[in-house]
Design a protein around this motif. Structure first.
Motif, PDB file in Angstrom:
ATOM      1  N   TYR A   1      -7.906  -2.325  -3.900  1.00 38.02           N
ATOM      2  CA  TYR A   1      -9.022  -2.163  -2.967  1.00 38.02           C
ATOM      3  C   TYR A   1     -10.199  -3.047  -3.393  1.00 38.02           C
ATOM      4  O   TYR A   1     -10.791  -3.764  -2.577  1.00 38.02           O
ATOM      5  N   LEU A   2     -10.508  -3.029  -4.699  1.00 39.90           N
ATOM      6  CA  LEU A   2     -11.623  -3.838  -5.205  1.00 39.90           C
ATOM      7  C   LEU A   2     -11.382  -5.331  -4.977  1.00 39.90           C
ATOM      8  O   LEU A   2     -12.308  -6.098  -4.760  1.00 39.90           O
ATOM      9  N   LYS A   3     -10.089  -5.714  -5.047  1.00 37.48           N
ATOM     10  CA  LYS A   3      -9.759  -7.131  -4.834  1.00 37.48           C
ATOM     11  C   LYS A   3      -9.781  -7.508  -3.361  1.00 37.48           C
ATOM     12  O   LYS A   3      -9.538  -8.664  -3.021  1.00 37.48           O
ATOM     13  N   GLY A   4      -9.964  -6.529  -2.507  1.00 39.57           N
ATOM     14  CA  GLY A   4     -10.010  -6.803  -1.067  1.00 39.57           C
ATOM     15  C   GLY A   4      -8.642  -6.836  -0.415  1.00 39.57           C
ATOM     16  O   GLY A   4      -8.506  -7.247   0.730  1.00 39.57           O
ATOM     17  N   ASN A   5      -7.606  -6.392  -1.150  1.00 38.45           N
ATOM     18  CA  ASN A   5      -6.259  -6.381  -0.557  1.00 38.45           C
ATOM     19  C   ASN A   5      -6.118  -5.200   0.404  1.00 38.45           C
ATOM     20  O   ASN A   5      -6.257  -4.055   0.008  1.00 38.45           O
ATOM     21  N   ARG A   6      -5.865  -5.515   1.651  1.00 38.14           N
ATOM     22  CA  ARG A   6      -5.723  -4.475   2.681  1.00 38.14           C
ATOM     23  C   ARG A   6      -4.383  -4.660   3.387  1.00 38.14           C
ATOM     24  O   ARG A   6      -3.974  -5.795   3.638  1.00 38.14           O
ATOM     25  N   ALA A   7      -3.750  -3.553   3.707  1.00 30.61           N
ATOM     26  CA  ALA A   7      -2.493  -3.640   4.465  1.00 30.61           C
ATOM     27  C   ALA A   7      -2.798  -3.407   5.928  1.00 30.61           C
ATOM     28  O   ALA A   7      -3.782  -2.740   6.271  1.00 30.61           O
ATOM     29  N   GLY A   8      -1.946  -3.970   6.785  1.00 29.84           N
ATOM     30  CA  GLY A   8      -2.129  -3.768   8.219  1.00 29.84           C
ATOM     31  C   GLY A   8      -1.199  -2.680   8.729  1.00 29.84           C
ATOM     32  O   GLY A   8      -0.468  -2.060   7.954  1.00 29.84           O
ATOM     33  N   MET A   9      -1.245  -2.474  10.035  1.00 31.02           N
ATOM     34  CA  MET A   9      -0.372  -1.457  10.632  1.00 31.02           C
ATOM     35  C   MET A   9       1.092  -1.904  10.612  1.00 31.02           C
ATOM     36  O   MET A   9       1.983  -1.162  10.985  1.00 31.02           O
ATOM     37  N   ASP A  10       1.321  -3.160  10.169  1.00 30.49           N
ATOM     38  CA  ASP A  10       2.707  -3.637  10.039  1.00 30.49           C
ATOM     39  C   ASP A  10       3.258  -3.365   8.637  1.00 30.49           C
ATOM     40  O   ASP A  10       4.357  -3.802   8.305  1.00 30.49           O
ATOM     41  N   LEU A  11       2.514  -2.643   7.803  1.00 25.64           N
ATOM     42  CA  LEU A  11       3.031  -2.330   6.464  1.00 25.64           C
ATOM     43  C   LEU A  11       4.367  -1.603   6.606  1.00 25.64           C
ATOM     44  O   LEU A  11       4.485  -0.656   7.384  1.00 25.64           O
ATOM     45  N   ASN A  12       5.349  -2.077   5.855  1.00 23.37           N
ATOM     46  CA  ASN A  12       6.679  -1.479   5.946  1.00 23.37           C
ATOM     47  C   ASN A  12       7.156  -1.076   4.556  1.00 23.37           C
ATOM     48  O   ASN A  12       6.628  -1.559   3.556  1.00 23.37           O
ATOM     49  N   ALA A  13       8.149  -0.221   4.500  1.00 23.48           N
ATOM     50  CA  ALA A  13       8.754   0.128   3.217  1.00 23.48           C
ATOM     51  C   ALA A  13       9.589  -1.054   2.741  1.00 23.48           C
ATOM     52  O   ALA A  13      10.325  -1.643   3.533  1.00 23.48           O
ATOM     53  N   VAL A  14       9.445  -1.407   1.459  1.00 28.83           N
ATOM     54  CA  VAL A  14      10.237  -2.516   0.909  1.00 28.83           C
ATOM     55  C   VAL A  14      11.006  -1.971  -0.301  1.00 28.83           C
ATOM     56  O   VAL A  14      10.469  -1.900  -1.404  1.00 28.83           O
ATOM     57  N   PRO A  15      12.277  -1.565  -0.075  1.00 29.14           N
ATOM     58  CA  PRO A  15      13.009  -0.881  -1.150  1.00 29.14           C
ATOM     59  C   PRO A  15      13.173  -1.698  -2.424  1.00 29.14           C
ATOM     60  O   PRO A  15      13.232  -1.137  -3.502  1.00 29.14           O
ATOM     61  N   ASN A  16      13.241  -3.040  -2.308  1.00 30.28           N
ATOM     62  CA  ASN A  16      13.434  -3.870  -3.511  1.00 30.28           C
ATOM     63  C   ASN A  16      12.192  -4.673  -3.872  1.00 30.28           C
ATOM     64  O   ASN A  16      12.296  -5.749  -4.449  1.00 30.28           O
ATOM     65  N   LEU A  17      11.051  -4.188  -3.524  1.00 32.33           N
ATOM     66  CA  LEU A  17       9.802  -4.930  -3.780  1.00 32.33           C
ATOM     67  C   LEU A  17       9.710  -5.367  -5.244  1.00 32.33           C
ATOM     68  O   LEU A  17       9.759  -4.538  -6.146  1.00 32.33           O
ATOM     69  N   PRO A  18       9.600  -6.685  -5.498  1.00 32.83           N
ATOM     70  CA  PRO A  18       9.523  -7.105  -6.908  1.00 32.83           C
ATOM     71  C   PRO A  18       8.147  -6.825  -7.503  1.00 32.83           C
ATOM     72  O   PRO A  18       7.144  -6.837  -6.794  1.00 32.83           O
ATOM     73  N   LEU A  19       8.125  -6.564  -8.801  1.00 33.86           N
ATOM     74  CA  LEU A  19       6.849  -6.339  -9.490  1.00 33.86           C
ATOM     75  C   LEU A  19       6.072  -7.651  -9.528  1.00 33.86           C
ATOM     76  O   LEU A  19       6.652  -8.711  -9.672  1.00 33.86           O
ATOM     77  N   GLY A  20       4.759  -7.557  -9.414  1.00 37.03           N
ATOM     78  CA  GLY A  20       3.937  -8.770  -9.442  1.00 37.03           C
ATOM     79  C   GLY A  20       4.216  -9.622  -8.225  1.00 37.03           C
ATOM     80  O   GLY A  20       4.215 -10.847  -8.298  1.00 37.03           O
TER      81      GLY A  20
END
Ligand code: KG4
Ligand code: ZN
Length: 383
Positions: free
Chosen positions: A352-371
């Motif tokens: 949040y502090l970095k200004g990272n915001r998700a939109g209404m298109d945010l989806n579940a990502v089962p294999n989301l890589p770290l970093g």
């Protein structure tokens, strides 16, 4: 001494799901919010825990609610994704309401909604993501997507108010074993990871094989206390001299072979000795890699995260090794090591502090890589 988070209000619902409200010194000593405070409502549903929490300024847990389905999955010997998703749907609103009310807040007092969007079980993740999107849409509050493993790492910020990056973090959970150099808030270099089974997965599989049942980690941990860790010489896998990667499938096979051979010879096995010897092999490898990495990266701070980080033997060994080297060891209370939403609130705050915001298109990502924001993989050598 481990930090004390004993104050857990617990009830078992009619369907066998255990509802917990976890309090600590912070939640007990609630203070009025100041204007500049950032209050995050966090949601976690990546596996078999439905969780919601309110976290202030990334470090103060105002409420921490966990609805654990473990008892429902125990009869199947592991998490059944379909059952997990359905229970998340049933429990999520209860958890969110409880998190707000325990924090003495309404949605009006919340600055942002943070949610785990991966990695994890896709159906389970979707429940949390949908809930968070609905709340964000209805209230107009910003939505922040959080990586589950980054959440585990950030549990350390909750436990240790003074902890700041950089530090070395061993992340060991049911699905992941990573050595992560935390360069800065939200900046992670993976310097080692498992090539096959995660550490927690190995605990779960070995526990099943020796008849301890699910969830394996805590049961092996307990049995190991009664056993001899030097009774059986199980292998410690080295992936290569130059790598911090882990491999636990060879160890798991060695345990299974040992059990098969004993059965064929009609010999009785000592479960406690098997548990203790297996656990020592895991702890040896995790500790050795973590300490070597901390030394190479000149870290004076070493942290642990993830479900396996609640393992008693691992905590003791790392504590001793850090002390020998004059490093400070950070280990969140076991209740903050296993899945919870407070850690997602901590990670969400820095996003949040970095200004990272998700939109209404945010989806579940089962294999989301770290970093994911900076896909980088740094081995020990620059290969
Ligand atoms: O982090 P977590 O709650 O969920 C995932 O994100 O995977 O980790 C769960 C894993 C399971 O494999 C469980 O057996 C293991 O953590 N675990 C333990 C202990 N408590 C939980 N492993 C070893 N010793 C423990 N005391
Ligand atoms: Zn987890």
């Amino acid at each position: 001494m481990d930090n004390n988070h004993e104050n857990i209000k617990r009830r078992t619902d009619e369907d066998g799901v255990i509802f917990m409200s976890i309090k600590n010194e912070q939640t007990e000593a609630l203070q009025e919010s100041k204007d500049e405070d950032i209050n995050i409502l966090a949601i976690e549903s990546s596996c078999d825990e439905t969780a919601a929490a309110v976290v202030r300024n990334g470090r103060e847990v105002l409420s921490n609610i966990i609805s654990s389905q473990i008892a429902l999955h125990t009869v199947y010997g592991g998490v059944v994704p379909e059952i997990a998703s359905r229970k998340h749907v049933e429990k999520i609103n209860v958890c969110v309401r409880a998190a707000l009310s325990e924090a003495g807040m309404t949605l009006d007092d919340i600055d942002a909604i943070a949610v785990t969007y991966g990695p994890g079980l896709v159906g389970a993740l979707l429940v949390g993501v949908s809930e968070a999107k609905a709340l964000s849409f209805a209230t107009g509050k910003p939505l922040v997507g959080v990586h589950h493993i980054e959440g585990h790492i950030c549990a350390n910020y909750i436990e240790y108010k003074e902890l700041e990056p950089p530090f070395m973090c061993l992340v060991a959970s049911g699905g992941h074993s990573h050595l992560v150099y935390v360069k800065d808030y939200g900046e992670y270099d993976i310097i080692g990871q498992t090539r096959d089974d995660a550490a927690g997965e190995a605990f779960d599989k070995v526990a099943r094989a020796i008849g301890l049942g699910y969830p394996g980690g805590p049961k092996v941990d307990k049995a190991a206390r009664e056993g001899n860790p030097d009774a059986i010489a199980f292998p410690r896998a080295k992936t290569s001299e130059k790598s911090y990667d882990f491999s636990f499938s060879g160890l798991k096979s060695a345990v299974l072979n040992y059990l098969n051979q004993a059965e064929m010879k009609g010999e009785e096995i000592n479960k406690n000795d098997v548990a203790a010897s297996f656990q020592k092999a895991v702890v040896d490898v995790l500790t050795e890699h973590t300490m070597e990495a901390a030394e190479e990266y000149k870290c004076k701070k070493v942290a642990i995260a993830g479900g396996v980080a609640s393992n008693t033997a691992l905590r003791e060994r790392l504590e001793a090794e850090c002390e020998k080297r004059g490093m400070t060891f950070y280990r969140p209370a076991p209740v903050l090591c296993t899945d919870n939403a407070a850690m997602i609130g901590a990670a969400g705050y820095y996003e949040y502090l970095k200004g990272n915001r998700a939109g209404m298109d945010l989806n579940a990502v089962p294999n989301l890589p770290l970093g994911d924001r900076e896909r980088r993989y740094h081995g020990r050598s620059s290969n």
